[in-house]
Structures are given as structure tokens and as C-alpha cells.
Scaffold this motif. Sequence first.
Motif, mmCIF file in Angstrom:
data_model
loop_
_atom_site.group_PDB
_atom_site.id
_atom_site.type_symbol
_atom_site.label_atom_id
_atom_site.label_comp_id
_atom_site.label_asym_id
_atom_site.label_seq_id
_atom_site.Cartn_x
_atom_site.Cartn_y
_atom_site.Cartn_z
ATOM 1 N N SER A 61 4.883 -18.154 16.963
ATOM 2 C CA SER A 61 3.942 -19.283 16.947
ATOM 3 C C SER A 61 3.476 -19.630 15.537
ATOM 4 N N GLY A 62 3.694 -18.716 14.591
ATOM 5 C CA GLY A 62 3.244 -18.937 13.225
ATOM 6 C C GLY A 62 1.823 -18.496 12.968
ATOM 7 N N ARG A 63 1.178 -17.954 13.973
ATOM 8 C CA ARG A 63 -0.203 -17.495 13.807
ATOM 9 C C ARG A 63 -0.282 -16.138 13.108
ATOM 10 N N LEU A 64 0.842 -15.430 13.100
ATOM 11 C CA LEU A 64 0.878 -14.095 12.510
ATOM 12 C C LEU A 64 1.998 -14.039 11.468
ATOM 13 N N LEU A 65 1.613 -13.813 10.218
ATOM 14 C CA LEU A 65 2.553 -13.753 9.113
ATOM 15 C C LEU A 65 2.533 -12.359 8.504
ATOM 16 N N PHE A 66 3.595 -12.028 7.772
ATOM 17 C CA PHE A 66 3.660 -10.729 7.108
ATOM 18 C C PHE A 66 4.203 -10.899 5.696
ATOM 19 N N THR A 67 3.696 -10.078 4.780
ATOM 20 C CA THR A 67 4.084 -10.211 3.384
ATOM 21 C C THR A 67 3.942 -8.877 2.645
ATOM 22 N N THR A 68 4.634 -8.788 1.503
ATOM 23 C CA THR A 68 4.461 -7.657 0.586
ATOM 24 C C THR A 68 3.774 -8.101 -0.700
ATOM 25 N N ASP A 69 3.449 -9.375 -0.805
ATOM 26 C CA ASP A 69 2.844 -9.938 -2.020
ATOM 27 C C ASP A 69 1.335 -9.743 -1.970
ATOM 28 N N LYS A 70 0.868 -8.625 -2.515
ATOM 29 C CA LYS A 70 -0.547 -8.289 -2.360
ATOM 30 C C LYS A 70 -1.466 -9.204 -3.171
ATOM 31 N N GLU A 71 -1.055 -9.614 -4.366
ATOM 32 C CA GLU A 71 -1.931 -10.449 -5.176
ATOM 33 C C GLU A 71 -2.201 -11.787 -4.509
ATOM 34 N N SER A 72 -1.145 -12.440 -4.037
ATOM 35 C CA SER A 72 -1.322 -13.735 -3.375
ATOM 36 C C SER A 72 -2.073 -13.585 -2.062
#
Length: 431
Positions: A61-72
Motif C-alpha cells: 500500500s506504500g504506508r510502510l517503507l524501509f531504508t538503510t539511509d539513517k541521515e535522511s
Amino acid sequence: MNILIIGTGYVGATTAMVFAESGWQVTGLDVDARKIEQLKQGRLHFHEPGLEALIDKHVRSGRLLFTTDKESAIAGHDVIFICVGTPSRPDGSADLRYIQQVAEDIGCSMNGYKLVVTKSTVPVGTQEQVTTWIRAAQRQPHPFDVASNPEFLREGKAVEDALHPDRIVIGTDSAKAKEQLLTLYQSFQCPRIVTTSRTAELIKYASNAFLATKISYMNELAKLCDVVNVNVNEVAQGMGLDPRIGPSFLQAGLGYGGSCFPKDVSELVMTAKEQEVHLRILEQVMEVNATQYAYLLDKARTRLGDFANKNIAILGLAFKPDTDDIREAPALRMIHDLLLEQANVKLFDPVATLPAQPSYEAVTVCSLAEEALHDADAVILCTEWTAFGQLDWTNLKSLLRQLNFFDGRNMMDAQVMRGLGFYYRGIGNEH
């Protein structure tokens, strides 16, 4: 409010799911790129019934995202939940290195007001430490609040507990933080306790330590039941009908394990010692739990004479059913001792796996229960997986060399098993 969850393990992934399910925009942050890639595909890196489907739903749905970019990620979110691990040090105290690292990362990347919420289980006073770490790491002074919001999740039941909590505890002295957290949890129909951060932190430890105490109490009582010819299960049933006691955690067995009870009880005892207070009951709770597995092993040893060259089938590795968590699992201690005594150990668990360590190379890991049972001199049940109760023991008994069954969870019906010809022993149900 957009929410950032730092740490995508058991607590972090579940917390991300529940806020997404509540309608909030959520991002999960982790330094482990492999985990993040799996989560981006809606796949979970650990076993928890029902959680993966909900993660996948909200990723799609796009409501839950995941990332490794901690600063952003830190710069782009105003509400940040810390959900990283707090493992035990060798002395039993909590290791806060991951909490400190996250706090420093938040301070470095801060670009405006942030509400930082510690959901990890942490010792009393950690909120003040997190505040100090963030402030020291700031490149420019920005306002922020740090609050405590402990989790009360049961492994194997995390989805149910997260979506239908029995209470929400918020620890803060900031009116702004209180208002934001109450808004985040506005859709939940359960009591909300707003208190100081220290009280919130202690509520978590005190809760787990009390439940661990109930378990060790019943395990001690079970030893008396064996001697006086009383069934501990019936005692527990009678006790549990008293609303002041309740039926939960009165099941005698091999003791508690997992990621919470062992380290939380240990940390609470260490915190007290640092204040020159001895929590003697909890010290005994730990002692009972550490040795409980040996009580059942002694029964098996008495029956078999010794374990040398005996074929032992271990059913269940996880510390409890419906999880793949083997941390502090009694089965590991059981296997360790059996190998020391030269037993031939076969293991079957529907989900959990042995760690890749040289000490376990002698264990035969089976893909079916039948493989583990083949030619066994004794069966030791260590985890009460539903599937074990559904096995056809009438037919399976022909696979065994000797019909010895040692039930570490009092899962099976003793009369039925004995009626099938098994020498059956549980814990506290000898008669």
C-alpha cells in the motif's frame, strides 16, 4: 505524524506494522541491508505468525517503507521510536551500546524538533542517558523530547498483543510528548498509563520478572507434587480460578527462555544490586530456572541408567511454540548435557534451527518427527508445538527402540501415553 522505527527486529517490525495498521505513515530503518531488502519485498526475517502478511499488506500500500539511509530517515521524521536490542552483558546487566549509537545518530542528523521514544527494554534511568547522548552529539542545538513507551509483546502472539494491547504505558514529563503519543495511540481501546520515564521503564521489568516468578514458583511446586503423589496441573487449575492469581504462567515445565524473561530478570537484579538492594526472591527465580531442565534430565537418566550410546529424540528446540527464537531455550542446555554424556541426539523442530556452532555438529537434525523417533531409546519433549500433540503415537511407537517418553511441558495426556505402553514422565505429574 510520520513515524520512524529504528531497528527492524521482533519489536521494531511489529511496532512498524501496528502503526501502519492504525493509519500512520511509517518507515523502518536498519543497518542490516539484507533485512531491509527482505522487508521491502514484504518478507519477514524471523518467524512470527500473521506478522509477515500484515507487513506485506502495508509495503504494497506504500504506508510502510524501509531504508538503510539513517541521515535522511532521521532528518525526515519528527517521531522516532528506538527498537534496537539490549542484550545482557556477562554480569547480567543490560548492554546499551546499540541504544547509545542510535541516540548519537539522532543527535548528529537532527534538523529540528524530534520526539524520541524508547520502546526497547532498558534499565531505569535510561531516558536520562538517551537525552544526554543526543544532546552531546548535536551539531546544532535543536529541541527534542525523550519518552519511554515499553512494549508488552509475547513471541508467537505479537500481532494479537500489538493490535489489542492490554495497556499502553507512556513515560514522560513533557506535555508535548504526552499529547503526541496519546494521539498516536488514539484508536486503541485499552487503559493508558502516563507516568514518569523511570516508572515506565520499571513497569516493564517488574512485569516480566513477576511472570518469571510465577513460572519458577510452579516448577518448584512441581517437585513437591512428584513426591506427594499430586498432579501439578490440577493444582494449577485450582489456583488459577482465584482471580487474584489467574491461570496464566502456572504451567510447570522446563522453565522460561527467550529474549525477554532471562535478561529482564537478570537486569532488574543487577540494577537493584547497584543500589545496594538484594532482590532475593528474583535471585532464587533465576536459580530455579537455570537448573529446571536438569530435573527432567535426571528422570531420564534414572530410567536409562546413563546416556552413553543411547539414542535420544529431542522434540522441540524453540523456547516456546510459534516462534523460531532459541535464545536461552531449555532444549539447548538439554542437548549440551546429553552430548557431554555421549548420547546420540536427534532433533526435530517445525521452525527453529540449531546455531551453526561446532558444539552442535554431533546432533542429527531431522526434517520430520518420525526421523528423530526412529530407533530412539527415549523421547524428550522440550517445546509444546501443537503438531506434537497431533502425532499418531499409536503407530509411531513402533519406531522407537524403547518406549520412554519424558514430557518437559506436560503436554501429553499421561494416562493415554501410559495406556499405549509408554514409560511416561512429566514434571509434577508422577501419579
